[in-house]
Design a protein around this motif. Structure first.
Motif, PDB file in Angstrom:
ATOM      1  N   ARG A 190      51.967  46.162  33.222  1.00  0.00           N
ATOM      2  CA  ARG A 190      52.740  47.591  33.496  1.00  0.00           C
ATOM      3  C   ARG A 190      51.915  48.968  32.797  1.00  0.00           C
ATOM      4  N   LYS A 191      50.816  48.082  31.573  1.00  0.00           N
ATOM      5  CA  LYS A 191      49.820  48.811  31.171  1.00  0.00           C
ATOM      6  C   LYS A 191      48.781  49.986  32.333  1.00  0.00           C
ATOM      7  N   LYS A 192      48.842  49.086  32.697  1.00  0.00           N
ATOM      8  CA  LYS A 192      47.512  49.316  33.387  1.00  0.00           C
ATOM      9  C   LYS A 192      45.909  49.566  32.636  1.00  0.00           C
ATOM     10  N   LEU A 193      46.315  48.713  32.515  1.00  0.00           N
ATOM     11  CA  LEU A 193      44.498  48.326  30.908  1.00  0.00           C
ATOM     12  C   LEU A 193      43.464  48.067  32.244  1.00  0.00           C
ATOM     13  N   PRO A 194      42.281  48.573  31.778  1.00  0.00           N
ATOM     14  CA  PRO A 194      41.169  48.427  32.764  1.00  0.00           C
ATOM     15  C   PRO A 194      40.012  47.607  33.189  1.00  0.00           C
ATOM     16  N   SER A 195      40.472  47.068  33.917  1.00  0.00           N
ATOM     17  CA  SER A 195      39.202  46.193  33.922  1.00  0.00           C
ATOM     18  C   SER A 195      37.989  46.119  35.253  1.00  0.00           C
ATOM     19  N   THR A 196      37.190  45.281  35.832  1.00  0.00           N
ATOM     20  CA  THR A 196      36.999  45.420  37.106  1.00  0.00           C
ATOM     21  C   THR A 196      37.403  43.918  38.115  1.00  0.00           C
ATOM     22  N   VAL A 197      36.956  43.482  39.032  1.00  0.00           N
ATOM     23  CA  VAL A 197      37.104  42.069  39.778  1.00  0.00           C
ATOM     24  C   VAL A 197      36.643  40.863  38.733  1.00  0.00           C
ATOM     25  N   LEU A 198      35.103  41.694  38.392  1.00  0.00           N
ATOM     26  CA  LEU A 198      34.427  40.480  38.262  1.00  0.00           C
ATOM     27  C   LEU A 198      34.690  39.907  36.320  1.00  0.00           C
ATOM     28  N   GLY A 199      35.101  41.193  35.834  1.00  0.00           N
ATOM     29  CA  GLY A 199      35.362  41.258  34.052  1.00  0.00           C
ATOM     30  C   GLY A 199      37.773  39.720  34.131  1.00  0.00           C
ATOM     31  N   LEU A 200      38.102  40.592  35.370  1.00  0.00           N
ATOM     32  CA  LEU A 200      38.620  39.714  35.825  1.00  0.00           C
ATOM     33  C   LEU A 200      39.150  38.162  36.311  1.00  0.00           C
ATOM     34  N   LEU A 201      37.899  37.572  37.037  1.00  0.00           N
ATOM     35  CA  LEU A 201      37.966  36.644  37.327  1.00  0.00           C
ATOM     36  C   LEU A 201      36.699  36.112  36.317  1.00  0.00           C
ATOM     37  N   PHE A 202      35.547  36.579  35.667  1.00  0.00           N
ATOM     38  CA  PHE A 202      35.622  35.860  34.376  1.00  0.00           C
ATOM     39  C   PHE A 202      36.547  35.618  32.843  1.00  0.00           C
ATOM     40  N   HIS A 203      37.485  36.497  33.026  1.00  0.00           N
ATOM     41  CA  HIS A 203      38.282  36.149  31.546  1.00  0.00           C
ATOM     42  C   HIS A 203      39.164  35.253  32.585  1.00  0.00           C
ATOM     43  N   ALA A 204      39.471  34.413  33.588  1.00  0.00           N
ATOM     44  CA  ALA A 204      40.657  33.723  34.318  1.00  0.00           C
ATOM     45  C   ALA A 204      39.685  32.630  33.803  1.00  0.00           C
ATOM     46  N   ALA A 205      38.639  32.407  33.897  1.00  0.00           N
ATOM     47  CA  ALA A 205      37.956  30.863  33.732  1.00  0.00           C
ATOM     48  C   ALA A 205      37.997  30.498  32.333  1.00  0.00           C
TER      49      ALA A 205
END
Length: 170
Positions: free
Chosen positions: A138-153
């Protein structure tokens, strides 16, 4: 409960590339596959009646298992530039809430399916989209597609480790 053993095959990152997945996403794909394998391995004889136990106030095994699936689902939603659905918010609220109808095998199966969905997404993502900006929550914190997928892993691997400690204590 049976003793936890180690697999005879090398860890996924030592098994070579996964066909159809960008070299940039190989580490994340390997980590998710490793998490899936370890979840099955560590819970093979874990009794359903201990799913919600919290030794010394630690998070329950059931929480970790639900959270693995929930986070992966939510992160994939953000990576696809979508907002979370009401169903995803409901799942989030129920993570870790004791429920006698939930089983170890059911939780393992849900994570298996979510990892398969993630790998399919990895295969469909063009490399040109990996650096695209995305926001989280909800806070719309910044990331990227790669950042998100790396974090999930990496997040999956972290919770597998925490869950293993709890299983050993129980």
């Amino acid at each position: 409960m049976a003793k936890i053993t180690t697999p005879t095959e090398p860890e996924y990152w030592l098994r070579g590339p996964i066909e159809g997945i960008s070299s940039f996403l190989q580490p994340a794909a390997h980590a998710l596959l490793q998490s899936r394998m370890e979840l099955s391995l560590y819970t093979v004889n874990f009794p359903d009646n201990l799913l919600w136990e919290k030794p010394s106030g630690c998070a329950s095994v059931g929480f970790h298992m639900q959270h693995l699936t929930g986070v992966l689902d939510r992160i994939m939603t953000y990576a696809q530039n979508r907002s979370l659905s009401e169903q995803q918010f409901q799942y989030l609220k129920q993570e870790g809430q004791p429920n006698s109808s939930i089983t170890v095998s059911g939780l393992v199966s849900k994570f298996d399916k979510k990892v398969e969905e993630a790998l399919l997404l990895f295969k469909q993502l063009p490399e040109s989209e990996l650096t695209m900006a995305r926001t989280v929550g909800r806070k719309k914190l910044p990331s990227t597609v790669l950042g998100l997928l790396f974090h999930a892993a990496e997040h999956s691997q972290r919770h597998i480790g925490q869950m293993l400690v709890t299983i050993r204590v129980l």
